[in-house]
Design a protein around this motif. Structure first.
Motif, PDB file in Angstrom:
ATOM      1  N   ASP A  38       0.830  -1.205   0.000  1.00 24.71           N
ATOM      2  CA  ASP A  38       0.000   0.000   0.000  1.00 24.71           C
ATOM      3  C   ASP A  38       0.866   1.258   0.000  1.00 24.71           C
ATOM      4  O   ASP A  38       0.414   2.340   0.384  1.00 24.71           O
ATOM      5  N   ILE A  39       2.118   1.114  -0.445  1.00 25.83           N
ATOM      6  CA  ILE A  39       3.054   2.241  -0.474  1.00 25.83           C
ATOM      7  C   ILE A  39       2.866   3.027  -1.764  1.00 25.83           C
ATOM      8  O   ILE A  39       3.048   2.508  -2.859  1.00 25.83           O
ATOM      9  N   LYS A  40       2.512   4.285  -1.646  1.00 26.25           N
ATOM     10  CA  LYS A  40       2.313   5.152  -2.798  1.00 26.25           C
ATOM     11  C   LYS A  40       3.659   5.727  -3.241  1.00 26.25           C
ATOM     12  O   LYS A  40       4.455   6.177  -2.424  1.00 26.25           O
ATOM     13  N   VAL A  41       3.920   5.696  -4.539  1.00 24.88           N
ATOM     14  CA  VAL A  41       5.150   6.263  -5.095  1.00 24.88           C
ATOM     15  C   VAL A  41       4.827   7.613  -5.732  1.00 24.88           C
ATOM     16  O   VAL A  41       3.933   7.713  -6.572  1.00 24.88           O
ATOM     17  N   GLU A  42       5.544   8.635  -5.299  1.00 27.49           N
ATOM     18  CA  GLU A  42       5.317   9.993  -5.797  1.00 27.49           C
ATOM     19  C   GLU A  42       6.623  10.549  -6.368  1.00 27.49           C
ATOM     20  O   GLU A  42       7.663  10.465  -5.725  1.00 27.49           O
ATOM     21  N   LYS A  43       6.567  11.110  -7.570  1.00 28.65           N
ATOM     22  CA  LYS A  43       7.762  11.663  -8.197  1.00 28.65           C
ATOM     23  C   LYS A  43       7.711  13.193  -8.159  1.00 28.65           C
ATOM     24  O   LYS A  43       6.664  13.797  -8.404  1.00 28.65           O
TER      25      LYS A  43
END
Length: 208
Positions: free
Chosen positions: A71-76
Motif C-alpha cells: 500500500d506504499i504510494k510512489v510519488e515523483k
C-alpha cells in the motif's frame, strides 16, 4: 524431510527480522523530520538533466513494480534547481506528462534525448518537439503546459523540495521522514533493486 521443512519454515519466519536488522539509522537512512505522513509513501526527487537520475530511472521503475503488492504510494517530484531556466521548463514538462497520462513514455523520451542523443534544450519549443515526436498532439501539450493543473503540480513539487531541503538528486524520502542513503546499498543489478525495495518497505512500516 520433515527436518528440512521445519528449517525452511523457520528461515521464512525470521527473514523479515533479518532484513530489519541489516538496516541502521545513520547508515542506510537518516531521519529528516519528526513527523511522518499519515499513509506510507516514497517520494522520489529527480531532474531530467541529472545523469545519475537517468541511470536511476530504470531502477526506480523496477522498484515501483516490486512495490505494487503493497500500500506504499510512489510519488515523483521533478526539482527545478538544475538547468537554470530550463530546469523550470523541464519541471513543467514532467507535470504536463503526468497530466496527459504519458509520464513513463515521456520521461524515457526526454532522458534519451538529453543523455543519449545529446540534444540541447534552450526553449519550451525544444521540449514540445520531443512530445510531438513521441506522438503527443502539440495542441494538447500547449493547453496542458499552460494549465492551472500543471502550475499547481509545479507549486507542490517546489514546496516538497523546499520542505525536505533537497539539495541533490536522485533522492528518496520514505513517509516524509526517512531519507535513504542509496550509497549504503552494497549490491548491483537486480540485487540492488531487491535490497532497495526491502529498505523502502522497512521504513514505510516504521512507527517510531
Amino acid at each position: 524431510m520433515m527436518k528440512k521443512l521445519f528449517i525452511l519454515i523457520t528461515v521464512m519466519l525470521f527473514l523479515p527480522f533479518a532484513n530489519a536488522a541489516q538496516f541502521k539509522e545513520g547508515v542506510h537512512y537518516d531521519v529528516i523530520s519528526e513527523q511522518a505522513t499519515s499513509k506510507p509513501q516514497v517520494a522520489e526527487y529527480f531532474s531530467y538533466f541529472c545523469p545519475h537520475c537517468n541511470k536511476f530511472e530504470p531502477i526506480m521503475t523496477d522498484v515501483t513494480k516490486r512495490l505494487a503488492d503493497s500500500d506504499i504510494k510512489v510519488e515523483k517530484n521533478h526539482v527545478a534547481f538544475i538547468g537554470r531556466e530550463m530546469g523550470i521548463e523541464m519541471q513543467k514538462a514532467f507535470a504536463t506528462a503526468e497530466l496527459l497520462n504519458v509520464e513513463h513514455q515521456m520521461s524515457s523520451a526526454i532522458f534519451t534525448a538529453i543523455h543519449d542523443q545529446k540534444r540541447r534544450f534552450s526553449s519550451r519549443d525544444d521540449i514540445r518537439t520531443v512530445f510531438t515526436d513521441a506522438g503527443i498532439d502539440g495542441k494538447k501539450f500547449d493547453a496542458a503546459v499552460n494549465s492551472f493543473a500543471v502550475n499547481g503540480k509545479v507549486a507542490r513539487m517546489d514546496k516538497n523540495t523546499a520542505n525536505k531541503n533537497i539539495r541533490g538528486v536522485p533522492a528518496l524520502i520514505v513517509n516524509g521522514k526517512y531519507q535513504i542513503n542509496m550509497g549504503s546499498i552494497k549490491a548491483r543489478g537486480e540485487q540492488f533493486n531487491i535490497k532497495l525495495t526491502a529498505l523502502i518497505k522497512y521504513l514505510a512500516a516504521k512507527t517510531d
